[in-house]
Structure formats: structure tokens, C-alpha cells
Design an enzyme around this catalytic site. Structure first.
Site, PDB file in Angstrom:
ATOM      1  CD  GLN A 149      -1.133   2.240   2.251  1.00 42.02           C
ATOM      2  OE1 GLN A 149      -0.182   2.070   3.056  1.00 42.02           O
ATOM      3  NE2 GLN A 149      -1.480   3.340   1.965  1.00 42.02           N
ATOM      4  CG  HIS A 271      -9.232   5.480   6.104  1.00 48.00           C
ATOM      5  ND1 HIS A 271      -8.383   5.562   4.847  1.00 48.00           N
ATOM      6  CD2 HIS A 271      -8.112   5.321   7.049  1.00 48.00           C
ATOM      7  CE1 HIS A 271      -6.831   5.624   5.247  1.00 48.00           C
ATOM      8  NE2 HIS A 271      -6.956   5.362   6.653  1.00 48.00           N
ATOM      9  NE  ARG A 274      -8.090   4.503  11.589  1.00 50.60           N
ATOM     10  CZ  ARG A 274      -7.620   4.582  12.760  1.00 50.60           C
ATOM     11  NH1 ARG A 274      -8.776   4.019  13.475  1.00 50.60           N
ATOM     12  NH2 ARG A 274      -6.629   4.825  13.374  1.00 50.60           N
ATOM     13  N   GLY A 325     -10.004  -4.539   8.762  1.00 55.55           N
ATOM     14  CA  GLY A 325      -9.046  -3.492   9.254  1.00 55.55           C
ATOM     15  C   GLY A 325      -8.938  -3.891  10.936  1.00 55.55           C
TER      16      GLY A 325
END
Ligand SMILES: Cc1cc2nc3c(=O)[nH]c(=O)nc-3n(C[C@H](O)[C@H](O)[C@H](O)COP(=O)(O)O)c2cc1C
Length: 376
Positions: A149, A271, A274, A325
């Protein structure tokens, strides 16, 4: 059928995963253990979201708005969880998210995550802002399916060098985080005066101090670099032969822009709540994005996955695979490599349970017939 009088449970009530010796019995318990083990500011950093955390909550609420349409007496046993993504064969439709700061949760960080992924046949996304370098994670888990990433920001020449490193280190694809032109407004961190130590995000840039890192990740920490456009990203990505995924897409328009810029896959994601509070939940946007990019582009769902039934719902709504995540973070914090491996095992077993109960023979054959939206 007679039930063994000495047994404490009717056989039909038994769960298929033995719990003896397991670090946690359910994925929810991994969250509880992680909360106990981490300091309260690190826990807030992990579990919190931006602003009022409405997007964070919506990510979960949206899953409860979808119900299953089970087929009974399907005649199908032991459903298959295998799939492929960007040509990589996976034992389950799950990727572990890139999470920087991984050394805060376990001394082995993403090295441990990648080893667990390799053993369970999941796909590892290794973060640019991680505690270990991408070469280090590769060496720790050479057989793992790995994607690197990156943050598209700052000096394009530095970005270029990173793309070359990724290719030289044998990664199969690149995940470009497009929803992070600056850090989200995370009030728990502000209130805690939480500061990230350079050590836990500088694996790819060893020896860098806070100032140097703020140049590399300029926009996120210090707003000291230009925000890139899709055109600039397209130019930068022309220098790599690897396929890439745009991480952080929430609308049909952005999905098309990503594909026009050369993305081979798009990741519908906010995300994990976030970044932009007030953004829609990722699951709610999945059908729109799937409809926009058609069948040629693989779509991945990230944000809000907490259990196996979520995976089945996301795949039924058009995702080829999902990303975990916080689930991966808490499993790592709760029990290290063994924890991540066990979390993947629990996910897989729950997926098999749900597929059997909805009467579908495999992840691959799921479609929107398997779900219906709850009437308000
Ligand atoms: C502690 C932590 C660190 C993260 N760091 C990164 C990062 O460096 N790059 C990135 O693209 N996403 C990062 N993310 C976001 C995850 O990749 C993912 O999008 C998000 O956690 C998905 O939502 P979920 O936690 O509800 O599964 C981070 C998430 C957490 C919890």
C-alpha cells in the site's frame, strides 16, 4: 435421535470450531481482550473515528439493514470459500488491511499478520507507514500473497522509487490509498494528545525523524505537500507494470475516474470511518460502485466488517472480496500471529456456516438473490 445424557449440549447446538486452547472464542472477544491489553489512548486511536463518529457507526448499522433470503433443503454441503482476486487464488475472500503503526499492537506487526495470512490463504496488504519495511515483511512471509500500500502524495520522484522497491520486492499488486489527502479530524486523538512515535511508522524509511517522516507522509501529518489529482496519479502509475487498486472509493464518479486512471480494481471504503465523518457507509455505496464499473473491474469492500455473515452480505452485493481492518488489529493485539490466524479461521468457519444455512454452495455463486433490504 437420542441425545447423549452426559453431553451438555444437543449436537445440533454445537459449534464447528473447537475452542480449546484458542486465544479467543469469538471475534467479539478479541475486541474485549485487545481493549484490556492496549493503553487507553492506543485503544482510542484504533477504535475511534473522525468527527462525531457517525460514519464509523453507519458502517455497522448498514450491515444490519440487509437480511438473508435462505434456501432450505439445498442439498449442498461444505460450501467452498475460495475465490481469486487480480489473478491470485485465495482460500477465503478476505484481505487484511494495511494498518500503519502495527508495532503498537505486537512486536512482530505486519510480519506476524503476513505469516498468519499465508497459513490461512488470505491476502496481505502491507502498509507504507508500517513498523517494518516491505522487504522485511516479504522475508517474514515469502509465500504469502502480498500487496503493498502507498500514499500518493509528495515528490513524484520519491513515489517512483517506492513503486520500484515494491516491484523489486516481488509484490503482486499495489494498493493506492486515495482517501487520505489529509488526516481525518479524530477528536479522541486530539483529546488524548496522542502522538505517533516515528519508530512505528518508519519501517520503509529507517532512521527518519518526525520532520523527515512528515515530508514523506507530508499531507497527512503536516499539510506540507501538494494534494495530487487523478491525472497526476495516472502519470505516476504509468511507471509500474503491476496492477493497482484504488482504496477509498465511495461514488460511481470516483470509481470511473479510478478506472480511467488505470486502476485494475477499486476498493469501496471510507477508511473505517477514520477520515471524512458524514461520508456514507461503504456497504451502502457498494451497489452504486459495482454498477458503475461493470464486470471487468473487481470491487473490494472495506470498512465495517466484523464477522463472517458480513462477508457473505458484501459478496452477495457484488464485492469480490472484503478487507478486515480493526478486526485484524485487535486479533493481533489480543494474541499476536496466533490471534490473526485464529480470527481468519473463525471468519472462515462462520462464512461456511452462513453459506450452508442460506443454502448456497460457494462464495463464488453468491449474488443479490441471497439478500434483501429490511423494510424500515
Ligand atoms: C490503527 C489503524 C491504522 C491504519 N493505517 C492505515 C494506513 O496506514 N493506510 C491505509 O490506507 N489505511 C489505514 N487504516 C485503515 C484500514 O486500512 C481500513 O481501511 C479500515 O480499518 C477498515 O475499516 P474497519 O476497521 O472497520 O475494518 C488504518 C486503520 C487502523 C485501525
Amino acid at each position: 435421535m437420542s441425545v447423549d445424557a452426559t453431553s451438555t449440549r444437543h449436537p445440533a447446538e454445537a459449534t464447528p470450531v473447537p475452542n480449546t486452547g484458542a486465544p479467543f472464542a469469538t471475534l467479539g472477544e478479541a475486541f474485549d481482550i485487545a481493549r484490556d491489553r492496549l493503553s487507553s489512548d492506543v485503544w482510542d486511536f484504533v477504535s475511534g473515528g473522525a468527527g462525531d463518529e457517525t460514519t464509523l457507526q453507519d458502517n455497522r448499522t448498514e450491515f444490519s439493514r440487509w437480511l438473508f433470503r435462505p434456501r432450505t433443503m439445498s442439498g449442498l454441503s461444505m460450501p467452498s470459500t475460495t475465490t481469486s482476486l487480480l489473478g491470485m487464488e485465495l482460500d477465503l475472500p478476505v484481505l487484511t488491511a494495511p494498518f500503519g503503526t502495527d508495532g503498537l499492537f505486537d512486536a512482530e506487526g505486519h510480519r506476524a499478520v503476513a505469516r498468519a495470512d499465508a497459513r490461512q490463504g488470505a491476502l496481505s496488504i502491507v502498509p507504507e507507514a508500517g513498523t517494518f519495511s516491505l522487504e522485511d515483511v516479504r522475508d517474514a512471509a515469502p509465500s504469502a500473497a502480498r500487496i503493498a500500500q502507498v500514499h500518493p502524495m509528495g515528490d513524484p520522484r520519491n513515489f517512483q522509487r517506492m513503486l520500484e522497491r515494491i516491484a523489486n520486492a516481488g509484490y503482486s499488486a499495489i494498493c493506492v490509498t486515495v482517501d487520505c489527502p489529509t488526516g481525518g479530524w479524530r477528536e479522541r486523538n486530539l483529546r488524548n494528545r496522542f502522538e505517533i512515535e516515528p519508530r512505528v511508522i518508519s519501517g520503509n524509511y529507517p532512521g527518519s525523524d518526525s520532520d523527515e517522516l512528515s515530508e514523506v507522509f507530508g499531507q497527512i501529518f503536516a499539510r506540507n505537500a501538494d494534494v495530487w489529482s487523478w491525472e497526476e496519479l495516472a502519470d505516476a502509475m504509468r511507471h509500474t507494470a503491476l496492477p493497482w487498486i484504488a482504496k477509498g472509493i465511495l461514488t460511481a464518479e470516483d470509481a470511473r475516474r479510478a478506472v480511467d486512471a488505470g486502476a485494475a480494481a477499486v476498493m469501496v471504503s471510507n477508511h473505517g470511518g477514520r477520515q471524512l465523518d458524514g461520508a456514507p457507509s461503504a456497504l451502502a455505496q457498494l451497489p452504486e460502485v459495482v454498477a458503475a464499473v461493470g464486470r471487468d473491474v473487481e470491487v473490494i469492500l472495506d470498512s465495517g466488517i466484523r464477522r463472517g455473515s458480513d462477508v457473505v452480505k458484501a459478496v452477495a452485493l457484488g464485492a469480490k472480496a472484503v478487507v478486515i481492518g480493526r478486526l485484524a488489529v485487535v486479533a493481533l493485539a489480543a494474541a499476536g500471529e496466533n490471534g490473526v490466524e485464529h480470527a481468519l479461521r473463525l471468519l472462515k468457519e462462520e462464512i461456511i456456516t452462513v453459506l450452508t444455512l442460506v443454502g448456497r454452495g460457494s462464495i463464488a455463486e453468491l449474488n443479490s438473490d441471497a439478500v434483501t433490504r429490511r423494510v424500515p
